[in-house]
Design a protein around this motif. Structure first.
Motif, PDB file in Angstrom:
ATOM      1  N   PRO A   1     -11.268  26.410 -23.209  1.00  0.00           N
ATOM      2  CA  PRO A   1     -11.438  25.438 -24.295  1.00  0.00           C
ATOM      3  C   PRO A   1     -12.055  26.010 -25.555  1.00  0.00           C
ATOM      4  CG  PRO A   1     -12.071  24.463 -22.197  1.00  0.00           C
ATOM      5  CD  PRO A   1     -11.825  25.916 -21.928  1.00  0.00           C
ATOM      6  N   GLU A   2     -12.951  27.004 -25.418  1.00  0.00           N
ATOM      7  CA  GLU A   2     -13.595  27.565 -26.608  1.00  0.00           C
ATOM      8  C   GLU A   2     -12.575  28.111 -27.599  1.00  0.00           C
ATOM      9  OE1 GLU A   2     -16.674  27.693 -23.341  1.00  0.00           O
ATOM     10  OE2 GLU A   2     -14.556  28.174 -23.510  1.00  0.00           O
ATOM     11  N   LYS A   3     -11.451  28.607 -27.094  1.00  0.00           N
ATOM     12  CA  LYS A   3     -10.388  29.113 -27.960  1.00  0.00           C
ATOM     13  C   LYS A   3      -9.276  28.084 -28.171  1.00  0.00           C
ATOM     14  CE  LYS A   3     -10.999  34.020 -26.796  1.00  0.00           C
ATOM     15  NZ  LYS A   3     -10.329  35.238 -26.249  1.00  0.00           N
ATOM     16  N   ALA A   4      -9.046  27.258 -27.164  1.00  0.00           N
ATOM     17  CA  ALA A   4      -7.915  26.324 -27.235  1.00  0.00           C
ATOM     18  C   ALA A   4      -8.138  25.217 -28.252  1.00  0.00           C
ATOM     19  CB  ALA A   4      -7.655  25.729 -25.854  1.00  0.00           C
ATOM     20  N   LEU A   5      -9.376  24.729 -28.378  1.00  0.00           N
ATOM     21  CA  LEU A   5      -9.613  23.622 -29.296  1.00  0.00           C
ATOM     22  C   LEU A   5      -9.433  24.029 -30.763  1.00  0.00           C
ATOM     23  CD1 LEU A   5     -12.563  21.829 -27.482  1.00  0.00           C
ATOM     24  CD2 LEU A   5     -10.185  21.076 -27.671  1.00  0.00           C
ATOM     25  N   PRO A   6      -9.949  25.184 -31.197  1.00  0.00           N
ATOM     26  CA  PRO A   6      -9.612  25.622 -32.557  1.00  0.00           C
ATOM     27  C   PRO A   6      -8.114  25.836 -32.747  1.00  0.00           C
ATOM     28  CG  PRO A   6     -11.521  26.824 -31.753  1.00  0.00           C
ATOM     29  CD  PRO A   6     -10.977  26.064 -30.587  1.00  0.00           C
TER      30      PRO A   6
END
Length: 307
Positions: free
Chosen positions: A130-135
């Motif tokens: 999620p840390e990369k997927a949300l951006p």
């Protein structure tokens, strides 16, 4: 009137950070991106970028333009959703990003349901934390993201994104060996009994690592973290081989029998929240609605032994 394509490039720069990243994401030459943004500056009549070392950042006026661009793009996505809803056959491509355990436990079942109900819908799935997927969702690389939130560690909620809860996934202490003695039935005592044992945790900087470290510190010790990985199946294997203790979510079992001894965690720290995230303008698109429905049905189909 400002050119929408150039406005989108400016928006991409805000989300991706560098001209090179924008060019790579859109398959353009960096010089082409730079030229288009220079033309936008000429159209607007004020500077939009200012140098910061070897990079650039948006000016106040550029930020104003990006905010309006976001509103325009959201409205266009709603228009796309309305057109899709007017059709009898669901087609096109749906791009999903999911963290590992949800990808293993829920996504395959959801894909089967989507295939049966909408055979002409193409679904692309990417494994991404999620840390990369949300951006990347904000940058329009994905249409829907499966994300997680650990107890006591609420995620930032960027504007323009909508969340919908999917399930609470219990978290448990996984023991690297035989069950603990009866005098460690208390969750805090069980956790303290592993103070001197090696641990496997997710990498520094992740919300999972912050949650796990805080839990150990609240129990009175600093965990000896010797293994770091986002791969929870590797966490499980290290526990099975008695190399490390770990905190494991129930989704890691994916319908398989449990192979290690598990204990409850101290009160208030016992489940992570799993949810889906979409852009606000995309939330009513038929493909997104169908995917969210399929994921809810996948959760309902899990057996009681899955947690």
């Amino acid at each position: 009137m400002f050119d929408l394509h150039r406005l989108r490039l400016l928006r991409e720069l805000k989300h991706r950070g560098t001209l090179a990243a924008v060019a790579a994401a859109l398959s353009y030459a960096p010089s082409s991106v730079s030229q288009q943004l220079s033309q936008l500056e000429a159209d607007v009549g004020v500077p939009l970028l200012e140098p910061v070392g070897r990079r650039v950042r948006l000016t106040e006026q550029a930020e104003i333009l990006v905010a309006h661009t976001e509103a325009v793009l959201e409205r266009l996505e709603r228009a796309e959703a309305d057109i899709a809803a007017s059709l009898t056959d669901l087609t096109g491509t749906l791009r999903i990003a999911s963290f590992q355990t949800a990808a293993l436990a829920l996504v395959p079942t959801a894909l089967g349901l989507l295939r049966d109900a909408h055979p002409h819908l193409r679904v692309h799935v990417t494994h991404m934390e999620p840390e990369k997927a949300l951006p990347a969702l904000q940058a329009r690389d994905f249409d829907l993201v499966l994300a997680e939130e650990y107890p006591g560690n609420p995620n930032p909620r960027p504007s323009g994104l909508e969340q919908e809860d999917l399930l609470d996934d219990p978290l448990r202490l996984a023991l690297p060996g035989p069950p603990l003695p009866a005098d460690t039935d208390d969750p805090v005592a069980a956790l303290r009994s592993l103070a001197g044992h090696p641990w496997v945790m997710e990498p520094e900087g992740t919300t999972a690592r912050h949650w796990a470290t805080t839990l150990c510190r609240d129990a009175g010790f600093e965990p000896d973290v010797r293994f770091e990985t986002t791969d929870l199946l590797l966490h499980l294997r290290l526990v099975e081989q008695h190399h490390a203790a770990a905190f494991l979510p129930d989704l890691v079992w994916s319908g398989r029998p449990r192979t290690v001894a598990l204990r409850q965690l101290p009160g208030g720290r016992q489940a992570r929240r799993v949810f889906t995230v979409v852009r606000r303008g995309r939330s009513r698109h038929p493909a997104v609605l169908a995917c969210r429905d399929a994921l809810r049905r996948a959760v309902a189909r899990r057996s009681p032994g899955d947690g």
